[in-house]
Write a protein that holds these residues in place. Sequence first.
Motif, short mmCIF file in Angstrom:
data_model
loop_
_atom_site.label_atom_id
_atom_site.label_comp_id
_atom_site.label_asym_id
_atom_site.label_seq_id
_atom_site.Cartn_x
_atom_site.Cartn_y
_atom_site.Cartn_z
N SER A 199 37.01 46.37 36.97
CA SER A 199 38.99 46.54 38.43
C SER A 199 38.51 46.09 39.72
N ASN A 200 38.19 44.37 39.27
CA ASN A 200 38.26 44.34 40.61
C ASN A 200 38.97 42.69 40.58
N VAL A 201 38.96 41.34 41.93
CA VAL A 201 39.80 40.94 41.42
C VAL A 201 38.45 39.44 41.20
N ASN A 202 37.51 40.11 41.69
CA ASN A 202 36.66 39.03 40.44
C ASN A 202 36.56 38.36 38.97
N ILE A 203 36.30 39.93 38.64
CA ILE A 203 36.97 39.88 36.73
C ILE A 203 38.28 39.22 36.70
N LEU A 204 39.36 39.66 37.44
CA LEU A 204 40.37 38.69 36.90
C LEU A 204 40.30 37.15 37.34
N SER A 205 39.78 36.59 37.95
CA SER A 205 39.69 35.42 38.17
C SER A 205 39.00 34.81 37.79
N TYR A 206 37.60 35.64 36.47
CA TYR A 206 36.89 35.54 35.55
C TYR A 206 37.57 34.74 34.40
N CYS A 222 41.89 31.80 20.58
CA CYS A 222 41.46 32.77 22.36
C CYS A 222 42.13 32.39 23.52
N VAL A 223 43.25 31.73 23.92
CA VAL A 223 44.06 32.13 25.17
C VAL A 223 45.11 33.62 23.99
N TYR A 224 44.89 33.14 23.06
CA TYR A 224 46.81 34.32 23.20
C TYR A 224 45.69 35.31 22.86
N GLN A 225 45.19 35.48 22.12
CA GLN A 225 44.15 36.76 22.67
C GLN A 225 43.55 37.81 23.32
N MET A 226 43.55 36.54 24.95
CA MET A 226 43.12 37.08 25.78
C MET A 226 44.23 37.41 26.89
N HIS A 232 47.45 44.82 28.88
CA HIS A 232 47.76 46.19 28.46
C HIS A 232 47.92 46.35 29.78
N PRO A 233 48.57 47.64 30.33
CA PRO A 233 50.00 48.59 30.85
C PRO A 233 48.74 48.48 32.29
N GLU A 234 47.75 49.39 32.31
CA GLU A 234 47.01 49.53 33.43
C GLU A 234 46.04 47.91 34.05
N VAL A 235 45.69 47.08 33.55
CA VAL A 235 45.28 45.79 33.55
C VAL A 235 46.75 45.07 34.39
N LYS A 236 48.17 44.74 34.12
CA LYS A 236 49.18 44.31 34.15
C LYS A 236 48.97 45.41 35.54
N ALA A 237 49.02 46.45 35.70
CA ALA A 237 49.12 47.11 36.91
C ALA A 237 47.84 46.61 38.05
N LEU A 238 46.85 45.88 37.57
CA LEU A 238 45.93 45.35 38.42
C LEU A 238 46.11 44.41 39.07
N ILE A 239 46.95 43.42 37.70
CA ILE A 239 46.70 41.80 38.52
C ILE A 239 47.93 41.72 39.50
N GLN A 240 49.08 42.94 40.05
CA GLN A 240 50.05 43.36 40.36
C GLN A 240 49.82 43.47 41.62
N HIS A 242 46.58 42.68 42.90
CA HIS A 242 45.66 41.31 43.76
C HIS A 242 46.37 40.27 43.26
N PHE A 243 47.31 40.38 42.80
CA PHE A 243 48.13 38.82 42.55
C PHE A 243 47.46 37.91 43.15
N LYS A 244 47.93 38.10 44.61
CA LYS A 244 48.14 37.53 46.35
C LYS A 244 46.72 36.95 45.81
N GLU A 245 45.94 37.94 46.05
CA GLU A 245 44.47 37.04 46.25
C GLU A 245 43.77 36.07 45.05
N ILE A 246 44.23 36.01 44.01
CA ILE A 246 43.93 35.30 43.70
C ILE A 246 44.17 34.20 43.62
N ASP A 247 43.58 33.24 43.44
CA ASP A 247 44.27 31.24 44.05
C ASP A 247 45.22 31.12 43.42
N SER A 248 45.35 29.33 43.87
CA SER A 248 47.00 29.42 42.92
C SER A 248 47.09 28.49 41.27
N SER A 249 45.70 27.98 41.44
CA SER A 249 45.51 27.30 40.28
C SER A 249 45.52 28.26 38.87
#
Length: 348
Positions: A199-206, A222-226, A232-240, A242-249
Amino acid sequence: MDGEDGSLCGILGLCVNHLESGSTFPVLMITYRKFCSPQDMLSLVFDRMCEAFNNQTFPFPKVMVLIVFLRRWYRDVFSDFVNPIMITQLGHLRSVLEEAEPKFARHLQFEQWRIPVPPTMMHQVDPISYDISLQDISASDLIQELTIWQQHLYQQIPIPEFVGCHWLIDASKCPHISEVFFLSKRIKLWVTKTILDESNVNILSYFLDCIKESMRLNNWECVYQMYLGFSHPEVKALIQTHFKEIDSSRRQAWTDVTSLFQVENSPFGRYRRVSHNFNPPVLPILGSHLEDLEFVNLSQPDYKENGFINLKKCRVEAGVIEEIRSLQSIHHDLNTMPHIRAWLQNHM
């Protein structure tokens, strides 16, 4: 073709005698299991060929064309049915051909048709314990090893498993397809669980880097399964969050993937439109091709009202299977990394 006898014997007669086989013969060889047993099909093919040779009605300049089709049929479709009866029938056909046109007979040496078994890529590794964690594995190395694993399973699916949509009714009849499904589900659930555990920005970035690498390698399964793991709803909430903390690419990669799989009539609608532009090697989304085959099978009957085989349906179905076979024939040239495979098998 539609105006001719659409029975199995009639179609084979056209294939053998007139060689309207530019499309019809390979189509029938791919889809025949829906209409008769392997042995019945062999007997019909050999009987019609012998009859054509004996009656001298066969266009000999095209003999090699038919032999090439027959060899390809054995290589791609029928190699799971090799028994003494087939060898005997080939021997009889060869003797008939020797009398009619000796120079072609040598091409029916069954022993020469056998395809050497290529060395298989590593599927399982010895259960060695490697003292590493996910942080020790780069996204690039992880996706390359996953691609090798998925590619191996995808290439092992034999053509007969794609005929008849058995994966919808009895998965035991398509074990190779089931194995691909099982690994894909493991990937999806692993992505979700790992993200929620940390549950942090590092694992989302990874994992966004993993998606980018999968796209680079054209590993769309693999793209589709990832993507599903991120859905998952909780992952979507986590993305929202930390979204601004994730780099642009990485944000752009997520935007691209989301737009690709946004549901229209099918989650694969946009993917299908762009997939023809992918440069091989490509590991496609298996579910997309299976959905195409399901649509063909459910939307059209196998037989026409007059009892003749519905060749139009066979052609569409064979076209999808031929595309799959073509994708199976080209693979990534990647080197396996046993320590990463072992880690994946133990943790995913």
